[in-house]
Design a protein around this motif. Structure first.
Motif, PDB file in Angstrom:
ATOM      1  N   CYS A  35      36.921  33.274  32.503  1.00 25.76           N
ATOM      2  CA  CYS A  35      36.325  33.930  31.333  1.00 25.76           C
ATOM      3  C   CYS A  35      37.417  34.167  30.287  1.00 25.76           C
ATOM      4  O   CYS A  35      38.532  34.564  30.620  1.00 25.76           O
ATOM      5  N   CYS A  46      38.080  38.239  30.394  1.00 30.49           N
ATOM      6  CA  CYS A  46      38.497  39.008  31.581  1.00 30.49           C
ATOM      7  C   CYS A  46      39.035  38.148  32.720  1.00 30.49           C
ATOM      8  O   CYS A  46      39.496  38.675  33.714  1.00 30.49           O
ATOM      9  N   ASN A  69      37.441  36.456  34.842  1.00 30.81           N
ATOM     10  CA  ASN A  69      36.476  36.282  35.928  1.00 30.81           C
ATOM     11  C   ASN A  69      36.063  34.804  35.906  1.00 30.81           C
ATOM     12  O   ASN A  69      36.236  34.131  34.898  1.00 30.81           O
ATOM     13  N   CYS A 115      32.044  35.480  30.874  1.00 32.40           N
ATOM     14  CA  CYS A 115      31.359  35.602  32.162  1.00 32.40           C
ATOM     15  C   CYS A 115      30.105  36.476  32.046  1.00 32.40           C
ATOM     16  O   CYS A 115      29.869  37.115  31.021  1.00 32.40           O
ATOM     17  N   CYS A 161      30.875  40.196  31.074  1.00 35.14           N
ATOM     18  CA  CYS A 161      31.283  40.380  29.677  1.00 35.14           C
ATOM     19  C   CYS A 161      30.111  40.172  28.715  1.00 35.14           C
ATOM     20  O   CYS A 161      30.045  40.770  27.660  1.00 35.14           O
TER      21      CYS A 161
HETATM   22 ZN   LIG Z   1      34.471  38.210  31.509  1.00 35.95          ZN
END
Ligand SMILES: [Zn+2]
Length: 199
Positions: A54, A57, A59, A66, A69
């Motif tokens: 992502c 973040c 992820n 993601c 988010c």
């Molecule tokens: Zn994210």
């Protein structure tokens, strides 16, 4: 190396799979229709092509941002910092946390040659500094020596960047010391989160 040995060697590199299991999996695949193996091979390729970190973040996701988010119901002012993207699954399964995440991409480990620059701490500092939306950073690295050292690094970097209006907390040690967040049960994780303390 024979084709059987080659595949078994690859399987044996996976976590939790020893030489014996690796061979068993290989022989199992040999007994399946070729189509089955082809689908497996294709899934492995697709995984590598589609899944990426992502942009906000780190992820894992198949989009720019993601699921967490992108979710407008998530509280963007609380950021939970974890070592690996797989830790997010464990916290999500506990079902109590409504904030967002930041994946460090590992933990400090001098023995394995992982230093501060190999982690996404700088991006976290940038993220916390930008816009001033974040009011709390919960450090949820694992309760191991490396995890604690990593937590201190995050704390130090945020302080050094002058993010003094942001509260930095550490999850409580309801988790077994040396344990792994990824394998903790939901109740333990929920308790560790709610009993977090300021660092
Ligand atoms: Zn994210």
């Amino acid at each position: 190396m024979s084709a059987i040995d080659e595949l078994a060697t690859e399987f044996a590199k996976l976590p939790g799979i020893g030489r014996k299991t690796a061979l068993r999996l290989t022989y199992h695949l040999l007994k399946q229709p070729t189509d089955q193996s082809r689908r497996l091979a294709q899934s492995l390729l697709t995984l590598g092509e589609r899944v990426r970190p992502c942009e906000r973040c780190f992820n894992l996701t198949e989009e720019a941002l993601c699921d967490v988010c992108r979710d407008p119901r998530r509280d963007q002012s609380v950021v939970c910092v974890v070592e690996e993207a797989s830790d997010i699954g464990a916290i999500e399964r506990a079902g109590e946390y409504r904030g967002v995440y930041h994946v460090l991409g590992g933990r400090l480990s001098p023995l394995e040659g992982v230093g501060p620059d190999d982690l996404t701490v700088a991006r976290l500092v940038e993220r916390v500094g930008a816009g001033g939306v974040v009011r709390e950073v919960i450090v949820a690295t694992n309760p191991s020596l490396e995890g604690e050292a990593t937590a201190l690094l995050v704390r130090r970097e945020l302080s050094a960047a002058g993010a003094s209006e942001v509260t930095v907390t550490r999850i409580a040690l309801g988790l077994p010391v040396g344990g792994d967040l990824e394998y903790a049960d939901g109740v333990t994780i929920a308790r560790a989160l709610s009993a977090r303390r300021a660092m």
